[in-house]
Design an enzyme around this catalytic site. Structure first.
Site, PDB file in Angstrom:
ATOM      1  N   ASP A 160      -2.460  10.861   6.912  1.00 46.94           N
ATOM      2  CA  ASP A 160      -3.747  11.541   6.994  1.00 46.94           C
ATOM      3  C   ASP A 160      -4.252  11.713   8.418  1.00 46.94           C
ATOM      4  OD1 ASP A 160      -4.256   8.834   7.261  1.00 46.94           O
ATOM      5  OD2 ASP A 160      -5.649   8.705   5.579  1.00 46.94           O
ATOM      6  N   ASP A 209      -9.328  -0.603   8.869  1.00 46.13           N
ATOM      7  CA  ASP A 209      -8.772  -0.748   7.514  1.00 46.13           C
ATOM      8  C   ASP A 209      -8.019  -2.042   7.262  1.00 46.13           C
ATOM      9  OD1 ASP A 209      -9.770   1.765   6.687  1.00 46.13           O
ATOM     10  OD2 ASP A 209      -8.074   2.742   7.632  1.00 46.13           O
TER      11      ASP A 209
END
Length: 891
Positions: A73, A483
């Site tokens: 992404d 993350d």
């Protein structure tokens, strides 16, 4: 959990948006690589983490065995290297101004000419990405690229990015490509192999679904648009455009369209189910079935209901083949694939099943019956059809010990990409929010024995890096990551056993160590519940949580006193605070505004610094009170990073700014009372220090900056008087503005933070220990047995410089375990930077040897490397190559 990742200073970047919508867009010719006034040759590698981000797409070529790609992404695209079972990054050349092109919303591998690969690039469709999207095309499997800019944005990191593939090559006439666009821009087509693109005006539906129409940022409110394109190859003949094309649209009432005249006209597929979005549309042309995976949302992390349907292409019959009743779904379906070797075998994932785990479904009778990767025996006990081995990436357990039915490691989450190798029914790969898992004995599923899942992700590095530290003793590298928190690297070439735990921050925003007691480390970050600060007394090996001041909602920035006696913290949601000891009792600092960036002096434990909105602040009483400095001319915004030099009190370097105001690099030698702007540094976004050069008295400076009109990573060994660019145009990694640091123990080594390509570290070519310790004495590489062939291609050339790609093929019958390729330049060319291998040059003779990860080359396989070089007069290609002592065929 993979959440949206954004650049911390993206709004400070300036880029002009394209205006107007021409009927067709032609690609510009390739531009010469930018050259700094000074350059040095560096070897670049990743500090290994292996994965760490969402992999929304895996694409196998349908006509060549072992040719596969993965898209991420925000971290670019990768090609699978079968001989080493690793991934090779393909978009490291993307530069600062085009950082958005590191987000890949779709990828297509040409089934007619496997050398061709295409990427639809662009990270955000809202204002976070200032540039438009582009289609990148390569005729050498991603070694080099050409680009066509689009008149709209693409969303590699937007909601719906797991749907697809949006980009597709006609399997009968490969000059024809389709691209599904977001934001209501419709369906686009190229008839010249991706060079120009035009909107398909006959296509009737640009989509209407948005994740959150009320989102004023434009992130959740964007129309997810046209989301996949699938050709029915049986409806065409070689050289003629395929007649039947299916297209998926983000519209719950009108999700699938079909053309039977090669895209001239389109119709809504009659009888289709409604109320859901079709995430995937995969065709089994042999049996005449179009399989569709539906979810009630666009994903990749939401979805509460879903269905699987099968459409018979000859009769028009629709069949609900869902493996569970609609009332029993709490997830959407995606990750759809069929076995090309065994038509009738189909698999799908419950991509949004967060708890207790994702689910994978498999059918061998075209969806009539299904089995599951795991099922309950008696709740909460479960039985798995698989075994999972994460020994190569042990952090995938998250250090967790959950209660049943949850397990650690999990099968994954956000499992929107799942593919069975079209040439091997036993090999399957699927992407998660953190890695790629795969198996090479998948058909064990069908005979009742367990198949083995392992990470198949080495070489794919996809972490977003927020901060970096290299202490003078202990581990050489500590990282703060989005993350997955961060890692302590004791060996840069090995995956650490675990990320930072106790607590596990979802993202670590800042970290620091006590300069004179580097075993004392502090980190701050984001966490849904629990403390936002943690401390270590053993150099980051073990941690314990602190106590938050009232009102804290996020990590912010943190600074440790030089002797570790106290900490100053500027958290999100609360003002600047100070604590003595390990954060059990905090006091509000006075004289400094909320949201200030804080750092410590590296000599005086009572001195701390801050910056906010153009003002520099100084505390000499341990952070209790701050006073605004009289310094002027500093950047007015908050896109600033500054550091104090180890070993010298009050020596401060500040980088930052924006193109519409003050921007550059400033130096203070009086504790921030005054700052002098360095001439010649047009823009700078980070600054860091490393070991002084031999004979130098001042530490080496590193920065991500624009100097001499060139954007790059720069080094200075003379206190900023002169600068040397140490990266090149093949190694730019998009946006590198978050953090940079040198290594205080290894001269020349630099650690670079990227936004999606992990931690990159560089050493001057021929120096350094590679992160493993002292450099061993090299041993001669044996001459491999069998034949060899070499393809040498100059991919770009400009005045005085060029870039080339070399492919070495093993044409023999035995595998190689180590190789050394030599040639002689006829015109005095010099190799300046070489990647994917190691090289030496003596006069005109060049020798290139394998690195550790690409030593093994199977019979019939190849290995590639590239380089940049200099030339004058002429630039003739070498005519002879030798593998050890044996000559190779040259093409």
């Amino acid at each position: 959990m993979r959440r949206t990742r954004t650049l911390t200073a993206v709004l400070a970047l300036a880029a002009g948006l394209l205006t107007g919508v021409p009927a067709a867009l032609a690609a510009d010719p390739p531009k010469p690589a930018a050259r700094a006034a000074a350059a040095d040759t560096y070897t670049w590698k990743n500090a290994r983490i292996d994965g760490g981000g969402f992999v929304p797409g895996i694409v196998f070529n349908r006509t060549e065995k072992n040719l596969a790609y993965a898209r991420t992404d925000i971290g670019g695209a990768y090609r699978w290297q079968q001989s080493t079972k690793t991934w090779t990054p393909l978009l490291d050349h993307v530069g600062w101004d085009d950082w958005g092109h590191t987000g890949v919303v779709s990828l297509a591998s040409d089934p007619v000419d496997p050398d061709n690969v295409y990427v639809a690039a662009g990270t955000y469709t809202n204002s976070w990405d200032p540039g438009n999207g582009a289609v990148l095309r390569s005729a050498d499997r991603g070694a080099t690229w050409r680009k066509t800019d689009l008149p709209f944005k693409l969303g590699g990191n937007m909601p719906g990015r797991g749907m697809g593939e949006r980009l597709a090559v006609d399997p009968n006439k490969n000059s024809v490509l389709y691209l599904g666009a977001p934001s209501g821009k419709g369906l686009w087509r190229s008839t010249d192999s991706g060079v120009t693109w035009s909107r398909v005006t006959a296509f009737p539906n640009p989509g209407n679904y948005a994740q959150d129409p009320s989102d004023t940022s434009g992130y959740g409110s964007d129309n997810q648009g046209v989301v996949w394109v699938t050709f029915d190859e049986s409806s065409g003949t070689a050289g003629n455009a395929t007649k039947t094309v299916y297209v998926g649209v983000a519209d719950k009432e009108n999700a699938v369209y079909r053309s039977t005249d090669a895209g001239a006209t389109w119709q809504r597929l009659p009888g289709q189910p409604t109320g859901y979005l079709a995430h995937k549309g995969v065709l089994d042309a042999k049996n005449g079935y179009l399989y569709l995976a539906y979810s009630d949302t666009g994903g990749p992390y939401d979805g509460g209901k879903g269905r699987l349907w099968r459409y018979a292409t000859t009769t028009g019959t629709w069949t609900d083949i869902s493996p569970v009743a609609e009332a029993d779904t709490y997830f959407g379906f995606s990750g759809l694939t069929v076995d090309r070797q065994k038509p009738g075998t189909v698999m799908a994932t419950a991509y949004s099943s967060w708890w207790p785990d994702t689910q994978i479904f498999r059918s061998t009778d075209s969806g009539a019956t299904w089995t599951k990767a795991w099922d309950y025996t008696s709740y909460p006990s479960r039985e798995n059809r698989y075994t999972m081995d994460v020994s190569s990436s042990p952090w995938l357990t998250w250090g967790a010990n959950p209660s049943p039915p949850e397990q650690s490691p999990k099968l994954g989450w956000m499992t929107e990409s799942l593919e069975i190798d079209p040439f091997d029914s036993d090999r399957m790969m699927y992407g998660t929010g953190a890695t790629i898992y795969g198996t090479e004995n998948l058909t064990n599923w069908d005979d009742g024995t367990k198949f083995t899942l392992k990470p198949m992700v080495q070489g794919l590095e996809e972490t977003a890096v927020n901060d970096l530290a290299s202490p003078p003793s202990g581990a050489p590298l500590l990282s703060a990551l989005g993350d997955i928190g961060g890692f302590r690297h004791t060996d840069l070439t090995k995956v650490p056993s675990m990320m930072f735990t106790q607590p596990n921050f979802t993202s670590t925003t800042s970290l620091d160590f006590a300069e004179t007691k580097p075993d004392t480390v502090v980190r701050v970050g984001n966490l849904d519940s629990g403390p936002h600060i943690a401390f270590s007394t053993d150099n980051g090996a073990n941690w314990f949580g602190g106590t938050d001041p009232a009102g804290v909602s996020g990590g912010g920035t943190v600074a440790a006193a030089a002797d570790g006696s106290r900490f100053v913290w500027s958290p999100q949601g609360a003002g600047v605070h100070v604590a003595t000891g390990f954060g059990t009792s905090w006091s509000a600092s006075k004289g400094i505004p909320q949201g200030a960036i804080v750092e410590s002096d590296r000599v005086d434990p009572k001195t701390f610094y801050g910056f906010k909105s153009g003002k520099f602040y100084v505390s000499t009483d341990g952070g209790a009170t701050f006073t605004a400095s009289a310094a002027t001319g500093l950047p007015s915004g908050d896109s600033v990073r500054f550091k104090a030099l180890p070993g010298t009190k009050g020596d401060i370097w500040l980088a930052g700014g924006a193109p519409d105001g003050a921007y550059g690099l400033w130096h203070s030698t009086d504790g921030g009372a005054t700052f002098a702007k360095l001439p010649g540094v047009e823009q700078a976004d980070t600054v860091g220090f490393g070991k002084a050069a031999p004979g130098a008295s001042y530490q080496t400076l590193f920065t991500s900056a624009k100097i001499g009109g060139v954007r790059g990573i720069f080094r200075s060994t003379d206190k900023g008087a002169t600068w040397t660019r140490i990266n090149d145009d093949a190694h730019q990694w998009g946006w590198t503005g978050a953090a940079i640091t040198g290594d205080p123990r290894v001269y020349g080594r630099v650690y670079v933070a990227t936004n999606g390509r992990g931690v990159i570290y560089g050493d001057p070519a021929g120096t350094g220990d590679g992160g493993t310790g002292p450099t061993p004495t090299p041993t001669p590489t044996p001459t491999p047995a069998g034949g060899c062939a070499v393809t040498y291609k100059v991919t770009h050339q400009w005045s005085g410089g060029f870039q080339a790609e070399v492919r070495l093929d093993n044409t023999g019958t035995s595998a190689w375990n180590g190789w050394s390729l030599g040639w002689t330049f006829a015109d005095g060319q010099k190799v300046s930077q070489l990647w994917n291998a190691e090289h030496t040059q003596s006069g005109s003779a060049v020798t290139v040897k394998n690195t550790g990860w690409n030593a093994a080359v199977a019979a019939g396989s190849s290995v590639s490397f590239g380089f940049t070089g200099s030339w004058s007069g002429t630039n003739a290609k070498p005519t002879a190559f030798a593998l050890g002592e044996r000559g190779c065929t040259v093409s």
